[in-house]
Design a protein around this motif. Structure first.
Motif, short mmCIF file in Angstrom:
data_model
loop_
_atom_site.label_atom_id
_atom_site.label_comp_id
_atom_site.label_asym_id
_atom_site.label_seq_id
_atom_site.Cartn_x
_atom_site.Cartn_y
_atom_site.Cartn_z
N ARG A 107 0.84 -1.20 0.00
CA ARG A 107 0.00 0.00 0.00
C ARG A 107 0.87 1.25 0.00
N LEU A 108 1.92 1.25 0.82
CA LEU A 108 2.82 2.40 0.85
C LEU A 108 3.51 2.61 -0.50
N MET A 109 3.94 1.51 -1.11
CA MET A 109 4.60 1.61 -2.41
C MET A 109 3.63 2.14 -3.46
N TYR A 110 2.40 1.65 -3.45
CA TYR A 110 1.39 2.11 -4.40
C TYR A 110 1.13 3.60 -4.20
N GLU A 111 0.99 4.02 -2.94
CA GLU A 111 0.73 5.44 -2.66
C GLU A 111 1.90 6.30 -3.11
N ARG A 112 3.12 5.83 -2.87
CA ARG A 112 4.31 6.58 -3.28
C ARG A 112 4.35 6.71 -4.81
N GLU A 113 4.08 5.61 -5.51
CA GLU A 113 4.08 5.65 -6.98
C GLU A 113 2.97 6.55 -7.50
N ALA A 114 1.81 6.50 -6.87
CA ALA A 114 0.69 7.34 -7.31
C ALA A 114 1.03 8.82 -7.09
N ARG A 115 1.65 9.12 -5.95
CA ARG A 115 2.05 10.51 -5.67
C ARG A 115 3.05 11.00 -6.70
N GLU A 116 4.05 10.17 -7.00
CA GLU A 116 5.07 10.55 -7.98
C GLU A 116 4.46 10.73 -9.37
N ALA A 117 3.53 9.85 -9.73
CA ALA A 117 2.86 9.99 -11.03
C ALA A 117 2.08 11.29 -11.08
N GLY A 118 1.42 11.64 -9.99
CA GLY A 118 0.68 12.90 -9.94
C GLY A 118 1.61 14.10 -10.05
N ARG A 119 2.75 14.03 -9.36
CA ARG A 119 3.72 15.12 -9.46
C ARG A 119 4.24 15.27 -10.89
N GLU A 120 4.57 14.13 -11.50
CA GLU A 120 5.09 14.18 -12.87
C GLU A 120 4.05 14.76 -13.82
N LYS A 121 2.80 14.36 -13.64
CA LYS A 121 1.73 14.91 -14.49
C LYS A 121 1.62 16.42 -14.29
N GLY A 122 1.71 16.86 -13.04
CA GLY A 122 1.65 18.30 -12.76
C GLY A 122 2.82 19.05 -13.37
N ARG A 123 4.02 18.45 -13.28
CA ARG A 123 5.19 19.10 -13.89
C ARG A 123 5.01 19.21 -15.40
N GLU A 124 4.53 18.15 -16.03
CA GLU A 124 4.34 18.17 -17.48
C GLU A 124 3.29 19.21 -17.87
N GLU A 125 2.21 19.29 -17.10
CA GLU A 125 1.19 20.31 -17.39
C GLU A 125 1.78 21.71 -17.23
N GLY A 126 2.61 21.89 -16.22
CA GLY A 126 3.26 23.19 -16.01
C GLY A 126 4.20 23.55 -17.15
N ARG A 127 4.96 22.56 -17.61
CA ARG A 127 5.87 22.81 -18.74
C ARG A 127 5.07 23.18 -19.99
N GLU A 128 3.97 22.47 -20.22
CA GLU A 128 3.13 22.75 -21.39
C GLU A 128 2.56 24.17 -21.32
N GLU A 129 2.06 24.55 -20.14
CA GLU A 129 1.54 25.91 -19.98
C GLU A 129 2.64 26.94 -20.22
N GLY A 130 3.84 26.64 -19.72
CA GLY A 130 4.97 27.56 -19.92
C GLY A 130 5.33 27.70 -21.39
N ARG A 131 5.33 26.57 -22.10
CA ARG A 131 5.64 26.63 -23.54
C ARG A 131 4.60 27.47 -24.28
N GLU A 132 3.32 27.24 -23.95
CA GLU A 132 2.25 27.99 -24.61
C GLU A 132 2.37 29.48 -24.32
N GLU A 133 2.65 29.81 -23.07
CA GLU A 133 2.79 31.22 -22.69
C GLU A 133 3.99 31.85 -23.42
N GLY A 134 5.09 31.10 -23.45
CA GLY A 134 6.29 31.60 -24.14
C GLY A 134 6.05 31.80 -25.62
N GLN A 135 5.37 30.86 -26.25
CA GLN A 135 5.07 30.99 -27.67
C GLN A 135 4.17 32.20 -27.92
#
Length: 113
Positions: free
Chosen positions: A47-75
């Motif tokens: 359960r701890l491993m699953y929660e850790r992986e889910a948290r990391e996946a959520g963080r990575e998704k958030g980072r990717e969304e942030g990068r995409e927003e940054g690219r769009e704003e820069g463009q």
């Protein structure tokens, strides 16, 4: 049942119900079983491993969304800069800004972009 296993102790003697007494006895048996303890710890670790992986996946998704927003704003900023320079007939500045990042930043500041 997991909650009962984790939180049951001998302080609950005030319950007189036969059903509750039998349930508590079952919980005590489970708590005292080494095999069940090992399975419980494995489940807990999974359960701890699953929660850790889910948290990391959520963080990575958030980072990717942030990068995409940054690219769009820069463009968008660069497109506005090109339009303004074009309207002013500053074609050489468009070419220079495309080649020179620091000059591009200077122009963005000049136009408040």
């Amino acid at each position: 049942m997991l909650y009962l296993i984790e939180h049951t102790n001998d302080h609950g003697k005030r319950y007189q119900s036969e059903r509750v007494r039998k349930l508590k006895e079952s919980v005590r048996t489970i708590q005292n079983s080494e095999e069940v303890g090992v399975r419980y710890m494995q489940a807990w670790e999974e359960r701890l491993m699953y929660e850790r992986e889910a948290r990391e996946a959520g963080r990575e998704k958030g980072r990717e969304e942030g990068r995409e927003e940054g690219r769009e704003e820069g463009q968008g900023r660069i497109n506005l800069l090109i339009l303004k320079l074009s309207e002013l007939g500053r074609m050489n500045d468009i070419t220079r800004a495309a080649k020179d990042r620091s000059y591009q930043e200077e122009l963005l500041r000049e136009f408040g972009l």
